[in-house]
Design a protein around this motif. Structure first.
Motif, PDB file in Angstrom:
ATOM      1  N   TYR A 106       0.816  -1.214   0.000  1.00 21.28           N
ATOM      2  CA  TYR A 106       0.000   0.000   0.000  1.00 21.28           C
ATOM      3  C   TYR A 106       0.851   1.265   0.000  1.00 21.28           C
ATOM      4  CZ  TYR A 106       0.326   0.265   5.204  1.00 21.28           C
ATOM      5  OH  TYR A 106       0.749   0.360   6.509  1.00 21.28           O
ATOM      6  N   ARG A 107       2.066   1.202   0.509  1.00 21.25           N
ATOM      7  CA  ARG A 107       2.922   2.388   0.440  1.00 21.25           C
ATOM      8  C   ARG A 107       3.336   2.682  -0.999  1.00 21.25           C
ATOM      9  NH1 ARG A 107       6.955   2.060   5.733  1.00 21.25           N
ATOM     10  NH2 ARG A 107       5.343   2.509   7.290  1.00 21.25           N
ATOM     11  N   PHE A 108       3.614   1.621  -1.754  1.00 18.01           N
ATOM     12  CA  PHE A 108       3.967   1.842  -3.157  1.00 18.01           C
ATOM     13  C   PHE A 108       2.755   2.342  -3.937  1.00 18.01           C
ATOM     14  CE2 PHE A 108       4.358   0.546  -7.582  1.00 18.01           C
ATOM     15  CZ  PHE A 108       5.589   1.098  -7.906  1.00 18.01           C
ATOM     16  N   LEU A 109       1.583   1.764  -3.668  1.00 17.98           N
ATOM     17  CA  LEU A 109       0.381   2.216  -4.359  1.00 17.98           C
ATOM     18  C   LEU A 109       0.078   3.677  -4.037  1.00 17.98           C
ATOM     19  CD1 LEU A 109      -1.994  -0.869  -3.957  1.00 17.98           C
ATOM     20  CD2 LEU A 109      -0.943  -0.039  -6.064  1.00 17.98           C
ATOM     21  N   GLN A 110       0.312   4.074  -2.794  1.00 19.05           N
ATOM     22  CA  GLN A 110      -0.027   5.428  -2.375  1.00 19.05           C
ATOM     23  C   GLN A 110       0.977   6.469  -2.864  1.00 19.05           C
ATOM     24  OE1 GLN A 110      -0.316   4.867   1.864  1.00 19.05           O
ATOM     25  NE2 GLN A 110      -2.509   4.539   1.793  1.00 19.05           N
ATOM     26  N   PHE A 111       2.264   6.134  -2.816  1.00 19.21           N
ATOM     27  CA  PHE A 111       3.282   7.136  -3.123  1.00 19.21           C
ATOM     28  C   PHE A 111       4.070   6.836  -4.394  1.00 19.21           C
ATOM     29  CE2 PHE A 111       2.627   7.544   1.466  1.00 19.21           C
ATOM     30  CZ  PHE A 111       2.350   8.895   1.535  1.00 19.21           C
ATOM     31  N   GLY A 112       3.887   5.646  -4.949  1.00 22.27           N
ATOM     32  CA  GLY A 112       4.542   5.337  -6.208  1.00 22.27           C
ATOM     33  C   GLY A 112       6.050   5.230  -6.097  1.00 22.27           C
ATOM     34  N   GLU A 113       6.709   5.549  -7.192  1.00 27.26           N
ATOM     35  CA  GLU A 113       8.160   5.383  -7.295  1.00 27.26           C
ATOM     36  C   GLU A 113       8.871   6.690  -6.951  1.00 27.26           C
ATOM     37  OE1 GLU A 113      11.422   3.929 -10.674  1.00 27.26           O
ATOM     38  OE2 GLU A 113       9.255   3.782 -11.034  1.00 27.26           O
ATOM     39  N   GLU A 114       9.893   6.572  -6.126  1.00 26.86           N
ATOM     40  CA  GLU A 114      10.646   7.766  -5.742  1.00 26.86           C
ATOM     41  C   GLU A 114      11.309   8.385  -6.970  1.00 26.86           C
ATOM     42  OE1 GLU A 114      14.263   9.181  -2.725  1.00 26.86           O
ATOM     43  OE2 GLU A 114      13.512   7.111  -2.667  1.00 26.86           O
ATOM     44  N   GLY A 115      11.192   9.682  -7.087  1.00 27.27           N
ATOM     45  CA  GLY A 115      11.750  10.387  -8.228  1.00 27.27           C
ATOM     46  C   GLY A 115      10.760  10.567  -9.360  1.00 27.27           C
ATOM     47  N   LYS A 116       9.717   9.734  -9.388  1.00 24.75           N
ATOM     48  CA  LYS A 116       8.693   9.843 -10.431  1.00 24.75           C
ATOM     49  C   LYS A 116       7.348  10.268  -9.852  1.00 24.75           C
ATOM     50  CE  LYS A 116      10.792   6.499 -13.585  1.00 24.75           C
ATOM     51  NZ  LYS A 116      10.591   5.238 -14.352  1.00 24.75           N
ATOM     52  N   ASN A 117       6.981   9.684  -8.720  1.00 26.51           N
ATOM     53  CA  ASN A 117       5.711  10.033  -8.080  1.00 26.51           C
ATOM     54  C   ASN A 117       5.897  10.820  -6.785  1.00 26.51           C
ATOM     55  OD1 ASN A 117       5.234   7.017  -9.323  1.00 26.51           O
ATOM     56  ND2 ASN A 117       3.519   8.399  -9.713  1.00 26.51           N
ATOM     57  N   HIS A 118       7.065  10.692  -6.190  1.00 28.97           N
ATOM     58  CA  HIS A 118       7.305  11.425  -4.946  1.00 28.97           C
ATOM     59  C   HIS A 118       8.794  11.659  -4.746  1.00 28.97           C
ATOM     60  CE1 HIS A 118       8.220   7.352  -3.395  1.00 28.97           C
ATOM     61  NE2 HIS A 118       8.965   7.990  -2.510  1.00 28.97           N
ATOM     62  N   LYS A 119       9.082  12.606  -3.885  1.00 29.90           N
ATOM     63  CA  LYS A 119      10.447  12.847  -3.437  1.00 29.90           C
ATOM     64  C   LYS A 119      10.449  12.806  -1.911  1.00 29.90           C
ATOM     65  CE  LYS A 119       9.733  17.869  -3.588  1.00 29.90           C
ATOM     66  NZ  LYS A 119      10.211  19.157  -4.140  1.00 29.90           N
ATOM     67  N   ILE A 120      11.601  12.645  -1.323  1.00 29.78           N
ATOM     68  CA  ILE A 120      11.702  12.564   0.130  1.00 29.78           C
ATOM     69  C   ILE A 120      12.013  13.944   0.696  1.00 29.78           C
ATOM     70  CG2 ILE A 120      12.886  11.498   2.075  1.00 29.78           C
ATOM     71  CD1 ILE A 120      11.136   9.601   0.474  1.00 29.78           C
ATOM     72  N   VAL A 121      11.146  14.408   1.592  1.00 25.94           N
ATOM     73  CA  VAL A 121      11.319  15.693   2.258  1.00 25.94           C
ATOM     74  C   VAL A 121      11.250  15.459   3.763  1.00 25.94           C
ATOM     75  CG1 VAL A 121      10.401  18.009   2.594  1.00 25.94           C
ATOM     76  CG2 VAL A 121      10.282  16.944   0.331  1.00 25.94           C
ATOM     77  N   ASN A 122      12.317  15.793   4.444  1.00 17.47           N
ATOM     78  CA  ASN A 122      12.388  15.578   5.896  1.00 17.47           C
ATOM     79  C   ASN A 122      12.091  14.124   6.268  1.00 17.47           C
ATOM     80  OD1 ASN A 122      12.936  18.341   6.338  1.00 17.47           O
ATOM     81  ND2 ASN A 122      10.741  18.822   6.348  1.00 17.47           N
ATOM     82  N   GLY A 123      12.585  13.225   5.438  1.00 17.14           N
ATOM     83  CA  GLY A 123      12.434  11.804   5.734  1.00 17.14           C
ATOM     84  C   GLY A 123      11.094  11.204   5.365  1.00 17.14           C
TER      85      GLY A 123
END
Length: 255
Positions: A106-123
Motif C-alpha cells: 500500500y505504500r507503493f500504491l499510495q506514493f509510487g516510485e521515488e523520483g517519479k511520483n514522490h520525493k523525500i522531504v524531511n524523511g
C-alpha cells in the motif's frame, strides 16, 4: 542357562490400570509428552501470531512490534472489511485484501516510485506531479488502497506530515488542519420524513432519471441544453413536483 534380569523393587511402580512400570519407562513417557507439547506449540505459534496481528494497531504492525500478544489492542480489523455472500471467489477476495494490507504494497500504491511520483522531504514522501505510465488515477491511488481509506504511514502524526508535504504552503498549516478535522466532529443532521406521494412515483422517476441522464450524456454537440431541459420538465411533471412540494411542506428547521 539363561539369566533373568530383575529391577530393584524401588524402581517398580504399579499403575492404576494394574500394569507394572519402571521409573525408566515413566521417564521415557515424560520425554515423549514434552516433545509432543513442544511440537504442538510450534504448530500453534503461527496461528497465535495471526490472531495477535489481527488484534493489534496498524502502527504496531508496521513497526514489527507484534509477536504472540496484541500490541495497542483494537478490533478495527474485524470492522471494515467483509466479503458478500454472493461472491463467487471469497478466498481470492480475502487474499487480495491481505495483499493490499501489506505495508510495502500500500505504500507503493499510495506514493509510487521515488523520483517519479514522490520525493523525500524531511524523511517523508512528498507527492510530485507525474505523467505517462507512472501517473496515478486518483490522488495517492486511494481507490486502490481500500484497506485504510487514504494515506497511512503507521501513525496519525507521521501520516499528516506526509500529506502536508504535498502542499506548497507551510506544512504545519496542513498538519493543524488535519488535526482539527479529526477532533470534535459532528454528524450531519438527518430529519426523517415520510412522503406519502413518493411511493407511487419512485420507480418511474428513477427509470426516467436514468434514461434522461443517458440521453443527455449522448446528446449531439450543441443540443445538450435542449435535451436536458426537456428531460427535467418531463421528470418534474411525472410526479417529482408533488414530492418536492410535500417535502417542502414537511420540512422543519432544526435550528
Amino acid at each position: 542357562m539363561n539369566s533373568i534380569q530383575t529391577s530393584p523393587l524401588s524402581e517398580i511402580m504399579l499403575e492404576k490400570d494394574g500394569k507394572i512400570r519402571t521409573k525408566s519407562s515413566r521417564a521415557g513417557d515424560y520425554v515423549v509428552v514434552a516433545i509432543c507439547v513442544f511440537l504442538i506449540l510450534i504448530y500453534l505459534a503461527p496461528f497465535v501470531n495471526i490472531i495477535s496481528r489481527s488484534l493489534s494497531s496498524p502502527n504496531a504492525l508496521v513497526n514489527n512490534r507484534v509477536s504472540f500478544w496484541p500490541v495497542d489492542f483494537t478490533l478495527d480489523s474485524y470492522v471494515y472489511v467483509f466479503i458478500p455472500a454472493a461472491s463467487k471467489v471469497p478466498e481470492a477476495a480475502v487474499r487480495y485484501i491481505n495483499w493490499l494490507a501489506k505495508p510495502e504494497v500500500y505504500r507503493f500504491l499510495q506514493f509510487g516510485e521515488e523520483g517519479k511520483n514522490h520525493k523525500i522531504v524531511n524523511g517523508l514522501p512528498a507527492t510530485i506531479p507525474a505523467d505517462g505510465p507512472t501517473i496515478q488515477n486518483s490522488v495517492n491511488n486511494i481507490d486502490y488502497t481500500i484497506s485504510m481509506n487514504g494515506i497511512w504511514l503507521g501513525d496519525e502524526e507521521t501520516t499528516a506530515k506526509a500529506i502536508a508535504n504535498g502542499y506548497t504552503c507551510d506544512p504545519e498549516y496542513i498538519v493543524q488542519a488535519i488535526r482539527c478535522s479529526l477532533n470534535d466532529a459532528e454528524a450531519g443532521l438527518v430529519v426523517p420524513v415520510t412522503l406519502s406521494v413518493a411511493g407511487p412515483y419512485t420507480e418511474d422517476l428513477k427509470a426516467k432519471g436514468e434514461e434522461g441522464t443517458c440521453n443527455a450524456v449522448r446528446a449531439p454537440e450543441g443540443q445538450f441544453d435542449a435535451i436536458w431541459d426537456a428531460f427535467i420538465a418531463e421528470w418534474r411533471a411525472s410526479g417529482a413536483d408533488e414530492i418536492i412540494a410535500e417535502r417542502a411542506a414537511k420540512y422543519v428547521d432544526p435550528f
